[in-house]
Design a protein around this motif. Structure first.
Motif, PDB file in Angstrom:
ATOM      1  N   LYS A   4      22.496  44.142  31.540  1.00  0.00           N
ATOM      2  CA  LYS A   4      21.988  43.136  32.449  1.00  0.00           C
ATOM      3  C   LYS A   4      21.920  43.705  33.871  1.00  0.00           C
ATOM      4  O   LYS A   4      22.842  44.371  34.332  1.00  0.00           O
ATOM      5  CB  LYS A   4      22.916  41.918  32.450  1.00  0.00           C
ATOM      6  N   ASN A   5      20.816  43.404  34.536  1.00  0.00           N
ATOM      7  CA  ASN A   5      20.692  43.804  35.928  1.00  0.00           C
ATOM      8  C   ASN A   5      21.672  43.003  36.768  1.00  0.00           C
ATOM      9  O   ASN A   5      21.764  41.781  36.637  1.00  0.00           O
ATOM     10  CB  ASN A   5      19.251  43.585  36.411  1.00  0.00           C
ATOM     11  N   ILE A  32      21.619  42.159  39.780  1.00  0.00           N
ATOM     12  CA  ILE A  32      21.026  41.272  40.788  1.00  0.00           C
ATOM     13  C   ILE A  32      20.157  40.201  40.126  1.00  0.00           C
ATOM     14  O   ILE A  32      20.368  39.001  40.324  1.00  0.00           O
ATOM     15  CB  ILE A  32      20.200  42.086  41.801  1.00  0.00           C
ATOM     16  N   SER A  33      19.193  40.628  39.350  1.00  0.00           N
ATOM     17  CA  SER A  33      18.249  39.685  38.761  1.00  0.00           C
ATOM     18  C   SER A  33      18.714  39.114  37.429  1.00  0.00           C
ATOM     19  O   SER A  33      18.225  38.066  37.003  1.00  0.00           O
ATOM     20  CB  SER A  33      16.887  40.365  38.574  1.00  0.00           C
ATOM     21  N   GLY A  34      19.624  39.799  36.756  1.00  0.00           N
ATOM     22  CA  GLY A  34      20.092  39.323  35.469  1.00  0.00           C
ATOM     23  C   GLY A  34      19.172  39.661  34.306  1.00  0.00           C
ATOM     24  O   GLY A  34      19.427  39.254  33.170  1.00  0.00           O
ATOM     25  N   GLU A  35      18.096  40.416  34.571  1.00  0.00           N
ATOM     26  CA  GLU A  35      17.170  40.778  33.506  1.00  0.00           C
ATOM     27  C   GLU A  35      17.722  41.955  32.705  1.00  0.00           C
ATOM     28  O   GLU A  35      18.563  42.725  33.185  1.00  0.00           O
ATOM     29  CB  GLU A  35      15.806  41.156  34.099  1.00  0.00           C
ATOM     30  N   ASP A  36      17.231  42.080  31.475  1.00  0.00           N
ATOM     31  CA  ASP A  36      17.650  43.192  30.617  1.00  0.00           C
ATOM     32  C   ASP A  36      17.025  44.499  31.086  1.00  0.00           C
ATOM     33  O   ASP A  36      15.830  44.553  31.402  1.00  0.00           O
ATOM     34  CB  ASP A  36      17.267  42.919  29.168  1.00  0.00           C
ATOM     35  N   GLN A  37      17.829  45.547  31.127  1.00  0.00           N
ATOM     36  CA  GLN A  37      17.376  46.882  31.473  1.00  0.00           C
ATOM     37  C   GLN A  37      17.626  47.813  30.295  1.00  0.00           C
ATOM     38  O   GLN A  37      18.710  47.795  29.701  1.00  0.00           O
ATOM     39  CB  GLN A  37      18.102  47.424  32.713  1.00  0.00           C
ATOM     40  N   ASP A  73      15.035  52.137  32.200  1.00  0.00           N
ATOM     41  CA  ASP A  73      15.374  51.762  33.573  1.00  0.00           C
ATOM     42  C   ASP A  73      16.546  52.569  34.112  1.00  0.00           C
ATOM     43  O   ASP A  73      16.610  52.847  35.310  1.00  0.00           O
ATOM     44  CB  ASP A  73      15.711  50.272  33.633  1.00  0.00           C
TER      45      ASP A  73
END
Length: 569
Positions: free
Chosen positions: A404-405, A407-412, A471
């Motif tokens: 999880k990112n 900052i944004s919480g998106e998957d990397q 990423d």
């Protein structure tokens, strides 16, 4: 009786004028005289302390200590040299009873090509004395440097170290046996490869298979010595199927998705070939208008090398059973990478990320081990030079984990690799620092040393991460629990980078890699259908392309023909 100055001038002949008469002869009463230059400095009329043997071309060598004391007329001294009538006079020299002194003291040792070469070339202030010609950053690979010495500006010469003359000559064996019926088509040196350039797009996803577990962020924290994590062996099913045996690539080839097909392991080796030192080979199959980049089952591409680019790489001499032999180190590094990638993920079935399709190589009815956290992404890149002749490449890439990112919480998407330390005091360590004491305090120095000693390995990992559009690239630092044994290891830390940022630190050019791929593909496409082998010379910085007869590897079952796979379907 006096007369004025004007009368005296008028009494002189008009053609004489003031000063000595102008003459064109270079002799004076039959004796030649030396012309002078306004640039000559009047220091000494004669210098009896200078050894005539130290004068080159009749002129004293330039020396900053005697900058204003050059011998007047030394440039034309040869005019006055009388012919030697007796042999004894040629060897005549003044004997000095004073001991000879050197500015570096008794027993001074000079290394050619290094900073100590200043005393060896005292006569060339700012000049360039070519002691040798080296290649680009590692041709003949590991002990050629581009050093700039003081006073002799040696560029590309070989660097001689302590007892370098006493070291055995490195003569490696080729990765494949070149047979007599193979036809040599091209021979390309690394200097030519390094000049190739082709800009390609960032690629697009064609399809994805497999699943990913989440990365365990606790490994990013620096461990305390009392709580060092042991590297544990986990049995997980992983695959490294060659290109022509991949069922997904076979399906994409039937749909004419691209002209060139490869895996990220094979493609990265080709793109980073100018950095390689150890021998390797790639099998190239041309079927119709398509190119398949394959590997043999026993190929060295699957092994992870150790200190391949070090100035003093591990020696191949001696028993291969030694734990610090290059073959043993490669097996140890491959074992570490396999287990490290499985250990740093959280195997939680409820929180894994599934792709569009299941693992194409895993068969639950036949396998006894669970599949590893792995995603295979098939991505397409445009290598066209113009719109009239399009050329695309499809590559199978791999991802190891997801996180999880912050900052944004998106998957990397994450790729996971591991560097290993065997013994920083042993031969072949390449001057590496002690990771246990320096990794936390001097991380930059440790990473810089690994970039130098393992340039090709890190470059391949970076290219694979960029091809997969990862990423983050996580690199672990794994060391032996004891330098004397190679079966127990501890994890000292993990560092993450963005792949493209890491490529910039390594001076890695993806455009150069794409240029190499396109050049090799064009060489094969202009030939008839058949099979080719691209071989890295074991002892030189040269690639050789051979055309081999059909069925050359069928007896060993090393490479399958794409045509046979298509016929079976």
């Amino acid at each position: 009786m006096t007369s004025s100055l004007a009368d005296l001038i008028a009494a002189l002949p008009a053609e004489d004028g003031w000063g000595p008469p102008a003459v064109t002869e270079t002799t004076l009463n039959g004796v030649p005289y030396a012309p002078f230059s306004k640039g000559d400095k009047l220091g000494r009329m004669a210098d009896w302390t200078t050894d005539s043997k130290s004068e080159r071309g009749g002129r004293q060598q330039y020396n900053r200590n005697y900058r204003d004391q050059q011998i007047y007329g030394a440039g034309t001294a040869a005019i006055f040299t009388a012919p030697v009538t007796e042999a004894d006079e040629a060897s005549f020299s003044v004997v000095s009873r004073e001991p000879t002194k050197t500015r570096y003291g008794r027993g001074a040792i000079f290394t050619r090509g290094g900073r100590g070469a200043r005393g060896a070339q005292q006569g060339t202030r700012g000049g360039r004395a070519q002691l040798g010609r080296g290649g680009r950053g590692g041709q003949q690979g590991y002990d050629n440097y581009s050093n700039r010495g003081r006073g002799n500006a040696n560029r590309g010469g070989r660097r001689f170290g302590w007892k370098d003359y006493d070291k055995p000559q490195r003569n490696r064996d080729a990765s494949i046996n070149i047979k007599a019926d193979w036809k040599l088509l091209e021979e390309i040196d690394f200097n030519r490869l390094a000049k190739l350039n082709l800009d390609a797009d960032e690629g697009e996803d064609v399809d994805d298979y497999g699943f990913l577990y989440y990365y365990d962020r606790s490994f990013d924290k620096a461990p305390v010595k009392a709580t060092e994590r042991r590297l544990t062996a986990l049995d997980r099913a992983t695959y490294n199927v060659t290109t022509s045996s991949d069922p997904v690539i076979q399906e994409l080839a039937e749909k004419d998705e691209a002209t060139i097909f490869a895996t990220d392991s094979i493609l990265s080796m080709l793109m980073c070939s100018p950095r390689s030192v150890y021998p390797w080979d790639i099998v190239i199959v041309r079927q119709g208008n398509k190119i398949f980049l394959d590997k043999r089952d026993s190929a060295a591409l699957d092994m992870v090398t150790v200190n391949e680019n070090a100035a003093d790489a591990p020696l191949e001499e001696g028993s291969k059973e030694g734990i610090n032999h290059p073959v043993a180190l490669a097996e140890e590094a491959t074992y570490i990478n396999h287990n490290f990638a499985n250990q740093v993920v959280l195997e939680n079935e409820s929180q894994r990320v599934d792709m569009s399709h299941e693992n194409p190589f895993y068969n639950a009815s036949e396998e006894t081990e669970p599949p590893a956290s792995k995603t295979y992404k098939y991505r397409k890149f445009d290598l066209s030079l113009n719109e009239e002749e399009p050329m695309y490449l499809v590559v199978r890439t791999e991802l190891d984990a997801v996180q999880k990112n912050a900052i944004s919480g998106e998957d990397q998407y994450v790729t996971v690799k591991a560097l290993n330390e065997f013994d920083n005091k042993a031969q072949g360590s390449g001057g590496a620092l002690d990771w246990r004491s320096k990794l936390a305090t001097q991380r930059g120095a440790v990473v810089a040393t690994e970039m130098k000693n393992n340039s090709v390995k890190l470059a391949r990992w970076t290219v694979q991460s960029i091809l997969a559009k990862a990423d983050v690239m996580k690199i672990g630092f794994v060391s032996r629990a004891s330098p004397k044994t190679n079966d127990k290891h501890v994890i000292l830390g993990v560092i993450g980078w963005k792949p493209r940022d890491f490529a910039n630190q390594m001076n890695l050019s993806l455009s150069n890699g794409w240029g190499i791929v396109r050049t090799i593909a064009d060489m094969c496409l202009k030939r008839e259908e058949g099979k080719f082998v691209l071989v890295k010379d074991p002892n030189k910085s040269i690639l050789r392309l051979y055309e081999v007869p059909a069925g050359s590897f069928d007896d060993d079952g090393e490479v399958e023909e794409v045509a046979e796979a298509a016929d079976d379907e």
